[in-house]
Enzyme design. Structure first.
Site: not given
Ligand SMILES: Cc1cc2nc3c(=O)[nH]c(=O)nc-3n(C[C@H](O)[C@H](O)[C@H](O)COP(=O)(O)OP(=O)(O)OC[C@H]3O[C@@H](n4cnc5c(N)ncnc54)[C@H](O)[C@@H]3O)c2cc1C
Ligand code: FES
Lengths: 594, 81
Positions: A22, A126, A229, A248, A250, A260, A262-263, A294, A361, A405, A410-411
């Site tokens: 990822g 956001f 995992d 969290q 969402h 989802l 998005t916010e 959130r 989320h 968060r 996160s990104l």
């Protein structure tokens, strides 16, 4: 199939193993491949199918495009406040101050950000964002590629990894960590999903970048592959997990489907309404309204529903209203949302509101690490590392998100700490760091649970045990929690443990056996769920996403700390929160209002 | 009842791929083809296919459904049956 052991499986050797393709894993591997280390990315799905591909709204960072005055310190303030003061301030400072570098790097790698009229990166408002340390009103700090930011980011990173020569073990499934007698991590045992071939993947450094575990709940925004995992492997190896009670929910999962929206929808001017058409967030958060944290918005929605103001036949959801933004804005800025709503809610947001409900989320907890990704072990100082083991991304707990968060963080976490871990590992290995070999017994030990599953002739069915587990988590560990319910949940999990240890693998074939994959994923889900349950029951306060009816207040005297779950004793310890940023004064805890 | 033919192949056992027929109770609400496969897999765990995001974003479950290529997770059963 004969019993697997160290002499009948092959060994593949690398300098560094990154488990997970990822955003976090591929940012780590990119740094390592650039430095010339022999790096392998192991991913159970083709890397661009990792969950990061689903991230919509954007990556939050003070790049001062929308507002030339924007300041990373304001972003830091928001993040500390958002975390309800248990985010580590050294890590948050690092993320917010290094962030612009990491985002511009992505831009230069070719990430196709949306643009403003003068050609700069587009930033949208956001939740939880402010100017001037909460005093200057709403900020617009989330850098976006329409509502497909994760997709753009993941594909950009994949292309750059190919360019730099990372090795990919695609559709390989990591089963368990291998630890030597010195308790150093020397790699993993894994199998190729396509052929069934099992191998010991050996490395000087192993990075867990396996993402979240939203599938412990029956209703989640997470992909089917988000089964925790890495965390499961770590817990089975006796490695602790931090802040596992912090999940969290969402506010806007599509009712019924869980997907989802998005916010960013609320950032662009959408808002939530109850059955009377009332914009109810004005009552709960008079200043930030629909863009409060959130956790705050999710709880307000549940209260509206509980008080009988929910929408629909069963009054069990609320509506997200977007039609007033007009077709042009919706098609330009939120095209993916329009598609998702049509597919999964059968509504076109240009004309009708979207039915939404708070949905699991994001996992704020994870394997505890420092800013270099080094994983902590349980020790009297709580600051000793496990040699050879690193973790980044949603699987890790650095901790920049604390108890809640903020959207778009996160990104940023993925690319900032992926890069940091890569830099650190490169330096450490080039200056002679590394781990000793594992011996035969160590490798055989790591193959134990796979062998047991392969040799099972009777036992419990994977799909029904999974459903049972998800229902327990959904019913007892949701948005609002209560001690007596959670005790029931913990004892239900104790019964499920017996089933998890005795799963029946019905399909024993080698090639593309997803029955085997799902069985091991279920075992990992269980480890994560158990850690969540025990941590939730024992944190006797309400903070951030952890809201208890029996302990409604934040208790800074006893709980201004991380929880540290020890899987060996199944008990909860505490770890200090870092209040020592280097470039600014620490932000002291305050009452959190929006 | 509806019948679903699934293309099967186990390289350890089968010389050639073949179609296997499953019978399935017509679901009460419209479901996606992926959900149908998930439910069939609960009955026959040897069925295999790729899937990840379950929302039409990742591309894992591209397959040929009644002669048309599509993503199973965003193809409603009603559109192919
Ligand atoms: C719908 C949705 C929208 C979101 N939108 C945003 C947003 O707009 N902004 C934001 O900041 N955040 C957003 N988030 C959160 C963010 O997308 C995730 O937290 C983040 O992408 C996680 O990245 P990761 O690298 O940690 O893990 P992932 O992207 O989940 O990758 C995990 C990797 O690990 C691999 N893996 C896992 N287990 C194994 C195993 N056993 N063996 C081998 N490989 C394995 C997988 O194959 C995969 O490659 C969103 C989340 C969701 C659910
Ligand atoms: S599962 Fe991702 S596109 Fe269908």
């Amino acid at each position: 199939m004969s019993t697997l052991n160290s002499s009948n499986i092959k060994t593949l050797e690398f300098d560094v193993l990154v488990i997970g393709g990822g955003g976090s894993g591929m940012r780590t591997s990119l740094e390592l491949a650039k430095s010339g280390l022999k790096t392998a990315v192991v991913s159970k799905v083709f890397p661009t199918r990792s969950h990061t591909v689903s991230a919509q709204g954007g990556i939050t960072c003070a790049i001062a495009s929308a507002d030339p005055q924007d300041d990373w310190r304001w972003h830091m303030y928001d993040t500390v406040k958002g975390s309800d003061y248990i985010g580590d301030q050294d890590a948050i400072e690092y993320m917010c101050s290094e962030g612009p570098k990491a985002v511009f790097e992505l831009e230069h790698m070719g990430l196709p950000f949306s643009r403003t009229e003068n050609g700069r990166i587009y930033q949208r408002p956001f939740g939880g964002q402010s100017k001037d340390f909460g005093k200057g009103g709403q900020a617009s700090r989330t850098c976006a590629a329409a509502d497909r930011t994760g997709h753009a980011l993941l594909h950009t990173l994949y292309q750059n990894n190919v360019k730099e020569g990372s090795n990919f073990l695609n559709e390989w499934f990591a089963v368990d960590l291998v630890l030597n007698k010195l308790k150093e991590v020397t790699g993993v045992v894994a199998f190729s999903i396509e052929s069934g071939e099992v191998a010991y993947l050996k490395a000087q450094a192993t990075v867990l970048a396996t993402g979240g575990a939203g599938r412990i709940y029956s209703s989640t925004t997470n992909a089917l592959i988000n089964t925790g995992d890495g965390l499961g492997m770590a817990l089975r190896a006796g490695i602790p997990a931090q802040d596992m009670e912090m999940w969290q929910f969402h506010p806007t999962g599509i009712y019924g489907a869980g997907s989802l929206v998005t916010e960013g929808c609320r950032g662009e001017g959408g808002y939530l309404i109850n059955k009377d058409g009332e914009r109810f967030m004005e009552r709960y958060a008079p200043n930030a309204k629909d863009l409060a944290g959130r956790d705050v918005v999710a709880r307000s929605m549940v209260l509206e529903i509980l008080e009988g103001r929910g929408c629909g036949e069963n009054k069990d959801h609320v509506f997200l209203k977007l039609d007033h933004l007009g077709a042009d804005v919706l098609n330009a800025k939120l095209p993916g949302i329009c598609e998702l709503s049509k597919t999964f809610a059968a509504v076109d947001p240009v004309y009708e509101p979207i039915p939404v409900v708070p949905t699991c989320h994001y996992m704020m907890g994870g394997t505890p690490t420092n800013i270099h990704g080094q994983a902590f072990k349980i020790s009297s100082s709580n600051n000793d590392y496990i040699p050879g083991l690193f973790s980044v991304g949603e699987a890790a707990c650095v901790s920049v998100h604390g108890a809640n968060r903020l959207g778009g963080n996160s990104l940023l976490d993925l690319v900032v700490f992926g890069r940091a871990a890569g830099l650190h590992i490169n330096e450490a290995l080039k200056s002679g760091g590394g781990v000793a070999d594992a011996d035969k017994d160590d490798i055989d030990g790591a193959l134990h649970s796979l062998n047991k599953l392969n040799e099972s002739t009777s036992g419990y069915e994977v799909s029904s045990v999974k459903r049972e587990l998800q229902e327990v988590m959904q019913n007892y560990f949701g948005v609002f929690r209560r001690g007596d319910y959670m005790e029931k949940g913990v004892s239900a999990l104790a019964d499920i443990r017996e089933k998890i240890d005795n799963l029946h693998l019905q399909d024993k074939s080698a090639a593309f056996n997803t029955n085997r994959v799902e069985a091991i994923e279920l075992q990992n889900l269980f480890e994560v769920a158990e850690a969540t349950a025990i941590s939730s029951l024992q944190r006797t306060e309400s903070r951030g996403a952890h809201a208890r009816e029996d302990y409604p207040d934040r208790d800074d005297e006893n709980w201004l700390c991380h929880s540290l779950y020890d899987p060996t004793s199944k008990s909860l310890g505490k770890r200090k929160v870092n209040f020592e940023p280097k470039q600014v004064d620490a932000f002291p805890p305050k009452i959190r209002t929006y | 009842m509806i019948s679903i033919n699934i293309y099967r192949y186990n390289p350890e056992k089968d010389q050639f791929p073949y179609m296997q027929t499953y019978k399935f109770e017509q679901p009460k609400r419209d479901i996606m083809v992926l959900e149908l496969l998930n439910q069939l897999k609960e009955k026959d765990p040897t069925i295999s296919y790729r899937r990840s995001c379950r929302e039409g974003v990742c591309g894992s479950d591209g397959m040929n459904i009644n002669g048309k290529n599509g993503l199973a997770c965003i193809t409603p059963l009603s559109s192919v049956h």
